[in-house]
Scaffold this active site. Structure first.
Site, PDB file in Angstrom:
ATOM      1  N   LYS A  13       0.834  -1.215   0.000  1.00 17.12           N
ATOM      2  CA  LYS A  13       0.000   0.000   0.000  1.00 17.12           C
ATOM      3  C   LYS A  13       0.863   1.258   0.000  1.00 17.12           C
ATOM      4  CE  LYS A  13      -2.214  -0.723   3.917  1.00 17.12           C
ATOM      5  NZ  LYS A  13      -1.714  -2.017   4.410  1.00 17.12           N
ATOM      6  N   ARG A  88      -9.242   1.343   9.513  1.00 14.90           N
ATOM      7  CA  ARG A  88      -8.896  -0.052   9.814  1.00 14.90           C
ATOM      8  C   ARG A  88      -9.969  -0.756  10.622  1.00 14.90           C
ATOM      9  NH1 ARG A  88      -2.860   0.489   9.444  1.00 14.90           N
ATOM     10  NH2 ARG A  88      -1.921  -1.536   9.805  1.00 14.90           N
ATOM     11  N   ARG A 127      11.578  -7.410   4.782  1.00 11.46           N
ATOM     12  CA  ARG A 127      11.451  -5.982   4.442  1.00 11.46           C
ATOM     13  C   ARG A 127      12.280  -5.097   5.372  1.00 11.46           C
ATOM     14  NH1 ARG A 127       5.623  -2.880   4.757  1.00 11.46           N
ATOM     15  NH2 ARG A 127       5.763  -3.028   7.021  1.00 11.46           N
TER      16      ARG A 127
HETATM   17  P1  AMP Z   1       1.139   0.194   9.396  1.00  6.94           P
HETATM   18  O1  AMP Z   1       2.385   0.987   9.206  1.00  6.94           O
HETATM   19  O2  AMP Z   1      -0.029   0.744   8.625  1.00  6.94           O
HETATM   20  O3  AMP Z   1       1.350  -1.282   9.178  1.00  6.94           O
HETATM   21  O4  AMP Z   1       0.750   0.365  10.940  1.00  6.94           O
HETATM   22  C1  AMP Z   1       1.593  -0.079  11.988  1.00  6.94           C
HETATM   23  C2  AMP Z   1       0.819  -0.198  13.283  1.00  6.94           C
HETATM   24  O5  AMP Z   1       0.293   1.086  13.644  1.00  6.94           O
HETATM   25  C3  AMP Z   1      -0.403  -1.097  13.216  1.00  6.94           C
HETATM   26  O6  AMP Z   1      -0.062  -2.475  13.421  1.00  6.94           O
HETATM   27  C4  AMP Z   1      -1.267  -0.527  14.340  1.00  6.94           C
HETATM   28  O7  AMP Z   1      -0.776  -0.929  15.618  1.00  6.94           O
HETATM   29  C5  AMP Z   1      -1.009   0.959  14.218  1.00  6.94           C
HETATM   30  N1  AMP Z   1      -1.980   1.608  13.286  1.00  6.94           N
HETATM   31  C6  AMP Z   1      -1.702   2.180  12.073  1.00  6.94           C
HETATM   32  N2  AMP Z   1      -2.815   2.673  11.517  1.00  6.94           N
HETATM   33  C7  AMP Z   1      -3.835   2.411  12.382  1.00  6.94           C
HETATM   34  C8  AMP Z   1      -5.235   2.649  12.356  1.00  6.94           C
HETATM   35  N3  AMP Z   1      -5.831   3.246  11.322  1.00  6.94           N
HETATM   36  N4  AMP Z   1      -5.970   2.224  13.418  1.00  6.94           N
HETATM   37  C9  AMP Z   1      -5.388   1.628  14.479  1.00  6.94           C
HETATM   38  N5  AMP Z   1      -4.074   1.349  14.556  1.00  6.94           N
HETATM   39  C10 AMP Z   1      -3.288   1.744  13.520  1.00  6.94           C
END
Ligand code: AMP
Length: 214
Positions: A13, A88, A127
């Site tokens: 993404k 999410r 990664r």
């Molecule tokens: P990502 O970089 O999008 O994989 O996000 C890393 C971590 O941040 C996730 O595993 C969640 O713990 C937290 N996180 C990111 N975006 C959200 C969201 N929209 N709602 C809740 N937690 C989030």
């Protein structure tokens, strides 16, 4: 252009959002990047989010909706944005719809990038990521340079602390239980499309752009 880039962790993404952001001059809004920055700066939000992120669980909806509301108020959002990693949960999707209504913004288009779990696990365990701009590096198709300095922004390339096998499994479970149902929210509105993410970065981008042209 008001877009959501949807999909499990590790489907690409962020990489695709960066390409769309550049070509269409709209900001990429990644809640994961915003939270990691808050953790690095040890802000109140960062302190609340840090342990939750390490466990591969979701940060509470109200905190996420607050940071999104503040972000939408910034000047660069006036012609659109691409959301990466948000919404999410169903309450986040509902909160986002309310916010879009309050701001009198057009309907969102939700684009899913879909990749089988076994490939996601392989991608995420190998990664590496720029801690400043979030760019991804992977030995298979885009290896990190030997000096470990990001070729895009000059930031430091690191291994994310949640890109380890146990946390990846937990993040995938969290995705299935809490995030996958968000698809239905946009499907019901006829605003959902999916592309096959198990292709090269450029091929996935061509498929995404074909949908944007529809
Ligand atoms: P990502 O970089 O999008 O994989 O996000 C890393 C971590 O941040 C996730 O595993 C969640 O713990 C937290 N996180 C990111 N975006 C959200 C969201 N929209 N709602 C809740 N937690 C989030």
């Amino acid at each position: 252009m008001y877009l959501i880039l949807f999909g499990a962790p590790g489907v690409g993404k962020g990489t695709q959002a960066k390409k769309i952001s550049k070509e269409f001059s709209i900001p990429q809004i990644s809640t994961g990047d915003m939270l990691r920055e808050a953790v690095r700066n040890n802000t109140e939000l960062g302190q609340k989010a840090s342990e939750i992120m390490k466990r591969g669980e979701l940060v509470p909806d109200d905190l996420i909706l607050n940071i999104i509301k503040e972000r939408f108020a910034q000047a660069d959002c006036k012609n659109g944005f691409i959301l990466d990693g948000f919404p999410r949960t169903i309450p986040q999707a509902e909160g986002l719809a309310d916010l879009m209504n309050q701001l009198d913004l057009p309907p969102l288009l939700c684009l899913e990038v879909a990749v089988p779990n076994e490939i996601i696990i392989k991608r995420l365990t190998t990664r590496e990521t720029c801690e400043k701009c979030g760019a991804d590096y992977n030995p298979a198709n885009n290896p990190a340079p030997a000096d470990r300095i990001c070729t895009i922004c000059g930031g430091k390339i690191i291994k994310r602390s949640d890109d380890n096998e146990d946390t990846i499994q937990k993040r995938l479970q969290t995705y299935e239980n809490q995030t996958a149902p968000v698809k239905g929210f946009y499907e019901k509105q006829g605003r959902f499309y999916a592309v096959d993410g198990n292709k090269s970065v450029d091929e996935v981008y061509v498929d995404l752009k074909a949908i944007l042209k529809k």
